[in-house]
Design an enzyme around this catalytic site. Structure first.
Site, PDB file in Angstrom:
ATOM      1  N   GLU A 127       0.526  -1.083  -0.161  1.00 29.96           N
ATOM      2  CA  GLU A 127      -0.132  -0.019  -0.222  1.00 29.96           C
ATOM      3  C   GLU A 127       0.830   1.238  -0.174  1.00 29.96           C
ATOM      4  O   GLU A 127       0.489   2.200  -0.354  1.00 29.96           O
ATOM      5  CB  GLU A 127      -1.001   0.351   1.013  1.00 29.96           C
ATOM      6  CG  GLU A 127      -0.894  -0.134   2.047  1.00 29.96           C
ATOM      7  CD  GLU A 127      -0.011  -1.809   2.936  1.00 29.96           C
ATOM      8  OE1 GLU A 127      -0.632  -1.830   3.731  1.00 29.96           O
ATOM      9  OE2 GLU A 127       0.050  -2.358   2.107  1.00 29.96           O
ATOM     10  N   CYS A 182       1.036   0.367   8.433  1.00 31.63           N
ATOM     11  CA  CYS A 182       0.837   1.252   7.417  1.00 31.63           C
ATOM     12  C   CYS A 182      -1.141   1.497   7.587  1.00 31.63           C
ATOM     13  O   CYS A 182      -1.239   2.463   7.057  1.00 31.63           O
ATOM     14  CB  CYS A 182       0.838  -0.080   5.776  1.00 31.63           C
ATOM     15  SG  CYS A 182       1.781  -0.750   5.639  1.00 31.63           S
ATOM     16  N   ALA A 193       7.106 -38.948  -6.497  1.00 32.61           N
ATOM     17  CA  ALA A 193       7.193 -38.801  -7.797  1.00 32.61           C
ATOM     18  C   ALA A 193       6.744 -41.127  -6.979  1.00 32.61           C
ATOM     19  O   ALA A 193       7.490 -41.840  -7.015  1.00 32.61           O
ATOM     20  CB  ALA A 193       8.373 -39.055  -8.710  1.00 32.61           C
TER      21      ALA A 193
END
Length: 360
Positions: A54, A86, A156
């Site tokens: 932001e 923030c 696998a």
């Protein structure tokens, strides 16, 4: 003008720029949209310790942020960490509205960032594309809510559900296309884990090859008896990242020579108490900054993490090769609780991938 969902989808796409670079922080994207529906600012969290999304988006928008709407994939933080909070920056930008995908599960935030914005008279909408945002940052949400890494179990398998010709015999199954995907995943996650039996049988280097990696790759060996030899190839690749040997304190105490030799080779010994669980070990790894881990084998470790209910995602690379009745079997299939299952063709191989559903 686009809808909130469409603008948030753009923010999520921008968040992807941080893939493989932001851990242990989340990937976050943000866009600033003016009153006419024009995107005037964009930003993403680029690396841990750097400015948040932001902040980048608001700097990009400049004065055009006044009266605009900020779309952010995660709630603006309200605490001071490696960067400043923030939420106050967002509140000071003159925005009319903030739309977020997900609330921040960090106990230091947990809704307080949105509360700061509302108290400053900013209209707040939360939950837009929440599921997609949580999926994007599954490792971050897992660490915050379960206090352990997001764990992927990778295997696998031959066409007849075997993983090796015989126990203890190195058996290569996947082809080049699958190998490229495997190494791309290694370039993005925080750690790879194997058991000591895999070290003895395969002596792998556990590096990301053919894919650029931005951060050190943690290699974890679960080795309760300290069987890992100091000459293992892992220790010739320490420039790629640290090697952590997870063992028992009793083993380290009873075999100080082995422990010292492994430490001299470059290993960190993570010694657990006798009554510690595999979950405890994963919590210790999370405390050291490991948010995501791929458990690559062998079958003993796979069975242990599965039985402990620690697996969040399963990757099965199915190959056309048949190993026969003498081959080493994997876990009993089908595994319960998987879905939805996705499949894709990788050359001659097929990758089957699914999240593990839990009731808790």
């Amino acid at each position: 003008m686009l809808t909130d969902t469409e603008y948030m989808a753009r923010a999520l796409a921008i968040a992807e720029r941080g893939r493989g670079r932001t851990s242990p922080n989340p990937m976050v994207g943000a866009v600033v949209v003016d009153r006419e529906g024009v995107v005037v600012g964009r930003g993403s969290h680029e690396f841990a310790g750097g400015p948040h999304a932001e902040v980048h988006a608001l700097r990009d928008a400049g004065a055009r942020a006044r009266g605009a709407t900020l779309y952010c994939t995660l709630e603006p933080c309200s605490h001071v960490g490696r960067t400043g909070a923030c939420a106050p920056v967002v509140a000071d930008a003159g925005l009319a509205r903030v739309v977020v995908a997900s609330a921040d599960p960090n106990p230091l935030v947990n809704g307080s960032g949105l509360e700061i914005l509302r108290n400053r008279g900013i209209s707040v909408t939360s939950g837009v594309l929440d599921r997609e945002a949580r999926t994007l940052n599954a490792p971050f949400f897992t660490v915050m809510t379960r206090h352990r890494p997001f764990i992927t179990m990778k295997v696998a398998l031959s066409a007849d559900d075997r993983i090796a010709i015989r126990p203890g015999v190195r058996t290569s199954l996947t082809g080049p296309a699958a190998a490229r995907v495997i190494h791309r995943d290694r370039a993005e996650i925080d750690a790879i884990a194997i058991g000591s039996g895999t070290v003895l049988a395969d002596d792998p280097s556990l590096t990301a090859r053919g894919a650029y990696r931005y951060r050190p790759l943690v290699r974890v060996v679960f080795d309760s008896r300290l069987r890992t030899p100091p000459t293992a190839r892992l220790f010739s690749t320490l420039s790629a990242g640290p090697v952590i040997i997870v063992s028992r304190r009793s083993s380290a105490d009873s075999s100080p020579g082995r422990a010292a030799a492994l430490q001299a080779a470059g290993a960190e010994i993570l010694a657990l108490e006798q009554d510690s669980t595999l979950g405890d070990a994963m919590e210790r790894l999370a405390a050291q900054g490991v948010s995501s881990i791929i458990v690559e084998g062998g079958v003993t470790l796979h069975r242990a993490v599965w039985d402990a209910g620690l697996v969040d995602c399963v990757q099965m690379y199915r190959t056309p090769r048949v190993l026969g009745a003498d081959g080493l079997e994997w876990l009993r299939l089908p595994l319960p609780g998987l879905g939805p299952v996705t499949e894709r063709r990788l050359g001659a191989d097929r990758l089957t991938e699914a999240y593990v559903h839990r009731t808790n």
